[in-house]
Design a protein around this motif. Structure first.
Motif, mmCIF file in Angstrom:
data_model
loop_
_atom_site.group_PDB
_atom_site.id
_atom_site.type_symbol
_atom_site.label_atom_id
_atom_site.label_comp_id
_atom_site.label_asym_id
_atom_site.label_seq_id
_atom_site.Cartn_x
_atom_site.Cartn_y
_atom_site.Cartn_z
ATOM 1 N N MET A 1 0.837 -1.180 0.000
ATOM 2 C CA MET A 1 0.000 0.000 0.000
ATOM 3 C C MET A 1 0.879 1.238 0.000
ATOM 4 S SD MET A 1 -2.961 -0.960 2.661
ATOM 5 C CE MET A 1 -2.446 -2.455 3.446
ATOM 6 N N LYS A 2 0.604 2.098 -0.931
ATOM 7 C CA LYS A 2 1.397 3.313 -1.051
ATOM 8 C C LYS A 2 0.474 4.524 -1.048
ATOM 9 C CE LYS A 2 5.066 1.093 -3.633
ATOM 10 N NZ LYS A 2 5.836 1.059 -4.872
ATOM 11 N N PRO A 3 0.215 5.101 0.114
ATOM 12 C CA PRO A 3 -0.608 6.306 0.145
ATOM 13 C C PRO A 3 0.035 7.427 -0.663
ATOM 14 C CG PRO A 3 -0.385 5.406 2.336
ATOM 15 C CD PRO A 3 0.581 4.656 1.438
ATOM 16 N N ARG A 4 -0.808 8.292 -1.195
ATOM 17 C CA ARG A 4 -0.311 9.387 -2.020
ATOM 18 C C ARG A 4 0.537 10.376 -1.241
ATOM 19 N NH1 ARG A 4 -4.851 10.566 -6.550
ATOM 20 N NH2 ARG A 4 -5.078 8.404 -7.147
ATOM 21 N N ASP A 5 0.385 10.388 0.087
ATOM 22 C CA ASP A 5 1.179 11.329 0.881
ATOM 23 C C ASP A 5 2.574 10.785 1.190
ATOM 24 O OD1 ASP A 5 0.787 9.432 2.869
ATOM 25 O OD2 ASP A 5 -0.348 10.764 4.181
ATOM 26 N N GLY A 6 2.887 9.572 0.702
ATOM 27 C CA GLY A 6 4.206 9.004 0.905
ATOM 28 C C GLY A 6 4.389 8.270 2.222
ATOM 29 N N SER A 7 3.369 8.232 3.063
ATOM 30 C CA SER A 7 3.492 7.539 4.347
ATOM 31 C C SER A 7 3.500 6.024 4.135
ATOM 32 C CB SER A 7 2.342 7.947 5.270
ATOM 33 O OG SER A 7 1.100 7.560 4.713
ATOM 34 N N ASP A 8 3.770 5.290 5.196
ATOM 35 C CA ASP A 8 3.842 3.834 5.134
ATOM 36 C C ASP A 8 2.439 3.266 5.365
ATOM 37 O OD1 ASP A 8 4.314 1.142 5.303
ATOM 38 O OD2 ASP A 8 5.930 1.302 6.752
ATOM 39 N N GLY A 9 1.727 3.010 4.285
ATOM 40 C CA GLY A 9 0.361 2.507 4.390
ATOM 41 C C GLY A 9 0.279 1.143 5.028
ATOM 42 N N SER A 10 1.241 0.283 4.745
ATOM 43 C CA SER A 10 1.227 -1.063 5.332
ATOM 44 C C SER A 10 1.367 -1.006 6.846
ATOM 45 C CB SER A 10 2.342 -1.920 4.741
ATOM 46 O OG SER A 10 2.116 -2.149 3.382
ATOM 47 N N ALA A 11 2.237 -0.138 7.329
ATOM 48 C CA ALA A 11 2.418 -0.007 8.778
ATOM 49 C C ALA A 11 1.144 0.533 9.430
ATOM 50 C CB ALA A 11 3.596 0.902 9.091
ATOM 51 N N ALA A 12 0.513 1.522 8.800
ATOM 52 C CA ALA A 12 -0.720 2.083 9.360
ATOM 53 C C ALA A 12 -1.826 1.038 9.372
ATOM 54 C CB ALA A 12 -1.143 3.317 8.551
ATOM 55 N N PHE A 13 -1.935 0.256 8.301
ATOM 56 C CA PHE A 13 -2.960 -0.778 8.226
ATOM 57 C C PHE A 13 -2.719 -1.859 9.269
ATOM 58 C CE2 PHE A 13 -4.788 -4.622 6.166
ATOM 59 C CZ PHE A 13 -6.116 -4.231 6.203
ATOM 60 N N ILE A 32 -11.485 9.041 9.143
ATOM 61 C CA ILE A 32 -11.830 8.305 7.932
ATOM 62 C C ILE A 32 -11.364 9.129 6.738
ATOM 63 C CG2 ILE A 32 -13.716 7.418 6.503
ATOM 64 C CD1 ILE A 32 -15.299 7.000 9.109
ATOM 65 N N HIS A 33 -10.657 8.501 5.840
ATOM 66 C CA HIS A 33 -10.226 9.166 4.611
ATOM 67 C C HIS A 33 -11.332 8.911 3.581
ATOM 68 C CE1 HIS A 33 -8.008 9.953 0.923
ATOM 69 N NE2 HIS A 33 -7.230 10.716 1.680
ATOM 70 N N TRP A 34 -12.266 9.861 3.474
ATOM 71 C CA TRP A 34 -13.470 9.668 2.675
ATOM 72 C C TRP A 34 -13.165 9.472 1.191
ATOM 73 C CZ3 TRP A 34 -17.486 8.112 5.158
ATOM 74 C CH2 TRP A 34 -17.666 8.503 6.491
ATOM 75 N N LEU A 35 -12.197 10.184 0.655
ATOM 76 C CA LEU A 35 -11.854 10.015 -0.756
ATOM 77 C C LEU A 35 -11.322 8.607 -1.016
ATOM 78 C CD1 LEU A 35 -11.654 11.177 -3.580
ATOM 79 C CD2 LEU A 35 -9.429 12.126 -2.967
ATOM 80 N N GLY A 36 -10.482 8.116 -0.113
ATOM 81 C CA GLY A 36 -9.973 6.752 -0.237
ATOM 82 C C GLY A 36 -11.093 5.726 -0.114
ATOM 83 N N ALA A 37 -12.034 5.964 0.799
ATOM 84 C CA ALA A 37 -13.167 5.056 0.963
ATOM 85 C C ALA A 37 -14.034 5.039 -0.292
ATOM 86 C CB ALA A 37 -13.991 5.459 2.181
ATOM 87 N N ALA A 38 -14.222 6.216 -0.901
ATOM 88 C CA ALA A 38 -15.014 6.295 -2.132
ATOM 89 C C ALA A 38 -14.309 5.555 -3.264
ATOM 90 C CB ALA A 38 -15.254 7.754 -2.505
ATOM 91 N N ARG A 39 -13.003 5.683 -3.348
ATOM 92 C CA ARG A 39 -12.255 4.970 -4.390
ATOM 93 C C ARG A 39 -12.347 3.458 -4.195
ATOM 94 N NH1 ARG A 39 -7.244 9.063 -4.251
ATOM 95 N NH2 ARG A 39 -7.990 10.484 -5.843
ATOM 96 N N LEU A 40 -12.239 3.004 -2.962
ATOM 97 C CA LEU A 40 -12.361 1.574 -2.678
ATOM 98 C C LEU A 40 -13.763 1.078 -3.032
ATOM 99 C CD1 LEU A 40 -11.160 -1.040 -1.571
ATOM 100 C CD2 LEU A 40 -11.843 -0.281 0.712
ATOM 101 N N ALA A 41 -14.788 1.859 -2.701
ATOM 102 C CA ALA A 41 -16.155 1.471 -3.049
ATOM 103 C C ALA A 41 -16.306 1.374 -4.566
ATOM 104 C CB ALA A 41 -17.150 2.476 -2.479
ATOM 105 N N HIS A 42 -15.699 2.292 -5.297
ATOM 106 C CA HIS A 42 -15.789 2.261 -6.754
ATOM 107 C C HIS A 42 -15.064 1.032 -7.320
ATOM 108 C CE1 HIS A 42 -16.443 3.837 -10.740
ATOM 109 N NE2 HIS A 42 -15.170 3.618 -11.012
#
Length: 73
Positions: A1-13, A32-42
């Protein structure tokens, strides 16, 4: 997982799963990151649409736990 902000998505998850998922702290006060949730729903919508529009019905792989437990005979 590579969040767009460059943070460690795997560690956060992993941290969320270890310390909050299905625990009392897993509530709506968590951010809640609503934009990310909307993308996952799509993405999930597109997967379901592709499966639903395919000519062949989905099948379980031999030995699959869920297939053994829930498939229709």
């Amino acid at each position: 997982m590579k969040p767009r902000d460059g943070s460690d998505g795997s560690a956060a998850f992993t941290d969320f799963l270890s310390h909050h998922y299905h625990l009392p702290s897993d509530d709506l006060s968590r951010p809640i990151h609503w934009l990310g949730a909307a993308r996952l729903a799509h993405v999930n919508y597109r997967i379901g649409l592709a499966i639903g529009n395919d000519r062949q019905r989905p099948t379980w792989k031999p030995g699959d736990f869920f297939g053994e437990k829930f498939r229709r005979q």
